[in-house]
Write an enzyme that holds these catalytic residues in place. Sequence first.
Site, PDB file in Angstrom:
ATOM      1  N   ASP A 151      24.968   8.333  62.900  1.00  0.00           N
ATOM      2  CA  ASP A 151      26.405   7.565  63.264  1.00  0.00           C
ATOM      3  C   ASP A 151      26.822   8.040  64.471  1.00  0.00           C
ATOM      4  OD1 ASP A 151      28.999   7.449  63.542  1.00  0.00           O
ATOM      5  OD2 ASP A 151      29.649   7.839  61.507  1.00  0.00           O
ATOM      6  N   LYS A 206      36.694   2.115  66.398  1.00  0.00           N
ATOM      7  CA  LYS A 206      36.977   3.197  67.508  1.00  0.00           C
ATOM      8  C   LYS A 206      36.677   2.900  68.953  1.00  0.00           C
ATOM      9  CE  LYS A 206      37.648   5.681  63.673  1.00  0.00           C
ATOM     10  NZ  LYS A 206      37.124   5.001  62.661  1.00  0.00           N
ATOM     11  N   ARG A 225      31.406 -15.141  54.690  1.00  0.00           N
ATOM     12  CA  ARG A 225      30.898 -13.985  54.100  1.00  0.00           C
ATOM     13  C   ARG A 225      29.581 -13.697  54.636  1.00  0.00           C
ATOM     14  NH1 ARG A 225      28.917 -13.364  48.694  1.00  0.00           N
ATOM     15  NH2 ARG A 225      30.198 -14.962  48.141  1.00  0.00           N
ATOM     16  N   TYR A 252      32.000  13.433  58.949  1.00  0.00           N
ATOM     17  CA  TYR A 252      33.546  12.769  58.636  1.00  0.00           C
ATOM     18  C   TYR A 252      33.844  12.850  57.307  1.00  0.00           C
ATOM     19  CZ  TYR A 252      36.620   8.801  57.999  1.00  0.00           C
ATOM     20  OH  TYR A 252      37.766   8.013  57.463  1.00  0.00           O
TER      21      TYR A 252
END
Length: 401
Positions: A186, A211, A61, A114
């Site tokens: 971003d 992406k 993790r 977004y």
Amino acid sequence: MKNKDMRFATQIIHAKKFRDPVAGAHISPIYQTSTFTFDSIDEAIERNQDYDQNKGFTYSRFGTPTTHELEQKLADIEGGEACLALSSGMAAISTALLTALQAGDHLIAGKVIYGCTFTLLIDVLKKYGIEVSLVDTTNLEEINKAIRPNTKVIYIETPANPTLTITDIEAVSKIAKANNALLMVDSTFASPALQNPLKLGADIVVHSATKYISGHGAVVAGVIIGTREFIYNARFPNLQVFGGCLSSFDAWLLMLGMKTLSVRMDKHCENAMTIAKWLESHPQIERVYYPGLESHPTHEIAKKQMRGYGGMMSFDIKGGLEAAKAFLNSVTLFGLGTSLGNVDSLIQHSPTMSHFGMTAEERAEVSIIDGQVRVSIGLEAVEDLIDDINQALEKARKAVQ
């Protein structure tokens, strides 16, 4: 050759490449394990209480050798001190903001962002006592007016989703620094191939690695890049307790995809520019949103801070919603879906898909209108893509006659 001396096409392949210590495999192995063991209790205590991935690993993790290699590569490519890889782009954005903000703080963000980021800012952060102001980040005066004594972060997307608005990173970074705030960018639409916000004065950069960094539509992932201190604080306690970890297999797939990022982005940019210019003169198109066009209102900023204009664009079809629906139902080469940045072309209807969480009034204010579609231009032959768009536009025209 030192990484800093490499050109991007070389750096994206060779930066921070690990050598397999067991077999010397050319491609790094996948460390598909949930936990790591220790030779002694003293070593276990040291690793768990003073976590340093350069010394070893404890539990997947928090990180694995595979995710660590990915993080080292992306930090080097973006010019940051450290990177944290997470399970999605939204995991990266939310983790970065929760690391930088606490109750009573104020955040300034762009109006064009977004849809899920919009929901995070408007519906989620406010529940935790964080104040949010949305402004036009291309207007520096608006940013200055929105600054408060408790402003801790200025958050921008550039290029912005879905209207490809470009914000001047260097100019906004000066405002942020003058007011002791962090600038978070971003940069998903640009990818590290076209834009490096940290080198332009930003403090934190986030990507949906799903992406362009991946490029093949097989991974969901996100990354945060910044100072070593910020990334450590993002890992502990936020990744530690929220658990948005990236699997070793997905990190390995991302590293494979990254090897072709330079050549992919060259073709994305080439195809997109050709299509944008063609669309701009098409009688069925009202407006094209592509920063490479001189008609784009923020073209000059894009020209200054980007090395290419990317593969993303939106355009408004005459005839509104019904024409847009007819168009979307008629394309054959464009996959109808909400993602982007793949080698194959994708298309969506932003008002009802990625940005449905905004009200009609909020969408109209930032030029997200009913007849608008967003396209992610892939690597297909550009002539075939144009033929497909053209036949679909003709069907859209007939549908609203």
